[in-house]
Scaffold this motif. Structure first.
Motif, PDB file in Angstrom:
ATOM      1  N   GLN A   1      -1.208   6.003  -3.212  1.00 15.37           N
ATOM      2  CA  GLN A   1      -2.408   6.100  -2.878  1.00 15.37           C
ATOM      3  C   GLN A   1      -3.486   7.302  -3.759  1.00 15.37           C
ATOM      4  O   GLN A   1      -3.501   8.073  -2.386  1.00 15.37           O
TER       5      GLN A   1
ATOM      6  N   LEU B   1       2.435   0.175  -5.636  1.00 16.23           N
ATOM      7  CA  LEU B   1       3.941  -0.068  -4.917  1.00 16.23           C
ATOM      8  C   LEU B   1       4.342   1.047  -5.940  1.00 16.23           C
ATOM      9  O   LEU B   1       4.227   0.669  -6.779  1.00 16.23           O
TER      10      LEU B   1
ATOM     11  N   ARG C   1      -0.063  12.675   3.597  1.00  9.98           N
ATOM     12  CA  ARG C   1      -0.265  13.337   2.491  1.00  9.98           C
ATOM     13  C   ARG C   1       0.188  14.576   2.367  1.00  9.98           C
ATOM     14  O   ARG C   1      -0.622  15.541   2.841  1.00  9.98           O
TER      15      ARG C   1
ATOM     16  N   THR D   1      10.915  -0.263  -3.959  1.00 14.17           N
ATOM     17  CA  THR D   1      11.084  -0.545  -2.626  1.00 14.17           C
ATOM     18  C   THR D   1      13.329  -0.327  -2.161  1.00 14.17           C
ATOM     19  O   THR D   1      13.373  -0.350  -3.158  1.00 14.17           O
TER      20      THR D   1
ATOM     21  N   PHE E   1       2.870  -1.322   8.659  1.00 14.05           N
ATOM     22  CA  PHE E   1       2.346   0.541   7.374  1.00 14.05           C
ATOM     23  C   PHE E   1       1.955   1.547   8.733  1.00 14.05           C
ATOM     24  O   PHE E   1       2.697   1.850   9.681  1.00 14.05           O
ATOM     25  N   GLY E   2       2.590   2.703   8.289  1.00 15.13           N
ATOM     26  CA  GLY E   2       3.288   3.562   8.565  1.00 15.13           C
ATOM     27  C   GLY E   2       1.868   3.908   8.307  1.00 15.13           C
ATOM     28  O   GLY E   2       1.251   3.872   8.150  1.00 15.13           O
ATOM     29  N   GLU E   3       2.001   5.434   9.130  1.00 14.27           N
ATOM     30  CA  GLU E   3       0.627   6.456   8.533  1.00 14.27           C
ATOM     31  C   GLU E   3       0.051   7.032   7.282  1.00 14.27           C
ATOM     32  O   GLU E   3      -0.826   7.744   7.181  1.00 14.27           O
ATOM     33  N   GLY E   4       0.807   7.318   7.871  1.00 16.47           N
ATOM     34  CA  GLY E   4       0.522   7.946   5.800  1.00 16.47           C
ATOM     35  C   GLY E   4       1.149   9.491   6.249  1.00 16.47           C
ATOM     36  O   GLY E   4       0.778  10.052   6.794  1.00 16.47           O
TER      37      GLY E   4
ATOM     38  N   TYR F   1       5.110   3.322  -0.933  1.00 15.38           N
ATOM     39  CA  TYR F   1       3.448   2.898  -2.180  1.00 15.38           C
ATOM     40  C   TYR F   1       2.923   4.847  -2.191  1.00 15.38           C
ATOM     41  O   TYR F   1       3.156   5.389  -1.545  1.00 15.38           O
TER      42      TYR F   1
ATOM     43  N   GLN G   1      -8.874   5.077  -4.733  1.00 19.91           N
ATOM     44  CA  GLN G   1      -7.708   3.891  -5.449  1.00 19.91           C
ATOM     45  C   GLN G   1      -7.082   3.243  -4.174  1.00 19.91           C
ATOM     46  O   GLN G   1      -7.045   3.456  -3.332  1.00 19.91           O
ATOM     47  N   SER G   2      -6.560   1.746  -4.399  1.00 18.79           N
ATOM     48  CA  SER G   2      -5.815   1.190  -4.384  1.00 18.79           C
ATOM     49  C   SER G   2      -4.527   1.543  -4.372  1.00 18.79           C
ATOM     50  O   SER G   2      -3.910   2.562  -4.142  1.00 18.79           O
ATOM     51  N   LEU G   3      -3.730   1.017  -3.062  1.00 20.54           N
ATOM     52  CA  LEU G   3      -2.265   1.646  -3.134  1.00 20.54           C
ATOM     53  C   LEU G   3      -1.584   0.964  -3.852  1.00 20.54           C
ATOM     54  O   LEU G   3      -1.483  -0.512  -4.919  1.00 20.54           O
TER      55      LEU G   3
ATOM     56  N   PHE H   1       9.168  -0.421   1.966  1.00 18.05           N
ATOM     57  CA  PHE H   1       8.595  -0.227   0.596  1.00 18.05           C
ATOM     58  C   PHE H   1       7.692   0.889   0.975  1.00 18.05           C
ATOM     59  O   PHE H   1       7.028   1.040   1.709  1.00 18.05           O
TER      60      PHE H   1
ATOM     61  N   PHE I   1      -1.682  10.077  -1.416  1.00 22.27           N
ATOM     62  CA  PHE I   1      -1.159   9.446  -0.014  1.00 22.27           C
ATOM     63  C   PHE I   1      -0.279   8.715  -0.024  1.00 22.27           C
ATOM     64  O   PHE I   1      -0.511   7.860  -1.095  1.00 22.27           O
TER      65      PHE I   1
ATOM     66  N   ILE J   1       2.938   6.343   1.308  1.00 28.78           N
ATOM     67  CA  ILE J   1       3.004   5.084   2.322  1.00 28.78           C
ATOM     68  C   ILE J   1       3.808   4.440   2.520  1.00 28.78           C
ATOM     69  O   ILE J   1       4.130   3.529   1.769  1.00 28.78           O
TER      70      ILE J   1
END
Lengths: 118, 110
Positions: free
Chosen positions: A38, A46, A114, A49, A109-112, A36, A42-44, A34, A91, A93
């Motif tokens: 961000q 989606l 940026r 998929t 989850f991955g580290e993200g 995402y 703010q929140s993540l 998945f 960001f 993710i």
């Protein structure tokens, strides 16, 4: 627990260029990943998929031609931001579920990554 | 839209228990309650999840009310490193993505 790794962790690019972000499951095979996004404070959200060997499923409002997702193997999914613009700075993710730990539903989850578009 | 309601922020003194509430009044019978946290500029970290029974692991305890309409995440001895955004998510089990709400920003201070 299972490990999901992203690369690069940070990327800066010029407006109009394309950027590829890799997401790897290091110690398990992920048929589904998945993606995402961000924005600051703010929140993540989606985006899509990613299914191994088939087309990704995008959430409403996410441009599939702009955010290209490829899931060519059970351990790698890539997100390519095409013709990036400053508003794509965010960001990003990825996440995946390890089927070997049972049907727990837990996502790793991955580290993200940026992305900054100048 | 997220199916949970959480307070936007909470404070906790270091060494004290942090109790983070979550309301999920529309949860269906086969949906689980998941808790994740996100430390600044990192990917979310799994904490714990449960269906009906209370759960405990090395990180936290999860208390789910009998009617399953709310839950509480308990960090028994909060440390400065527990400062993060905590997300309560309800979701069906394997195969689906998790939909994040706004979460609770927990600030632990000495």
């Amino acid at each position: 627990g299972a490990v999901v790794s992203q690369h690069p962790s940070r990327v800066i690019c010029k407006s109009g260029t394309s950027v590829k972000i890799e997401c790897r499951s290091l110690d398990f095979q992920a048929t589904t990943m998945f993606w995402y996004r961000q924005f600051p404070k703010q929140s993540l959200m989606l985006m899509a998929t990613s299914n191994e060997g088939s087309k990704a499923t995008y959430e409403q409002g996410v441009e599939k031609d702009k955010f290209l997702i490829n899931h060519a193997s059970l351990t790698l999914s890539t997100l390519t931001v095409t013709s990036a613009h400053p508003e794509d700075s965010s960001f990003y993710i990825c996440s995946a579920r390890d089927p070997a730990v049972g049907d727990t539903g837990e996502l790793f989850f991955g580290e993200g990554s940026r992305l900054t578009v100048l | 839209d997220a199916k949970t309601t959480q307070p936007p922020s909470m404070d906790c003194a270091e060494g004290r228990a942090a109790n983070l509430p979550c309301n999920h009044s529309t949860i269906s019978g086969n949906e689980y309650v998941y808790w994740y946290r996100q430390i600044h500029s990192q990917g979310p970290q799994y904490i714990i999840h449960g269906l009906k029974n209370n759960e405990t692991n090395e990180m936290a305890s999860l208390i789910i009310t009998e009617d399953r309409k709310s839950s509480t995440l308990i960090l028994p001895h909060a440390t400065l490193r527990d400062t993060a955004v905590y997300y309560c998510i309800v979701s069906f089990q394997a195969g689906t993505a998790l939909i994040f709400g706004k979460g609770t920003t927990l600030s632990v201070s000495s």
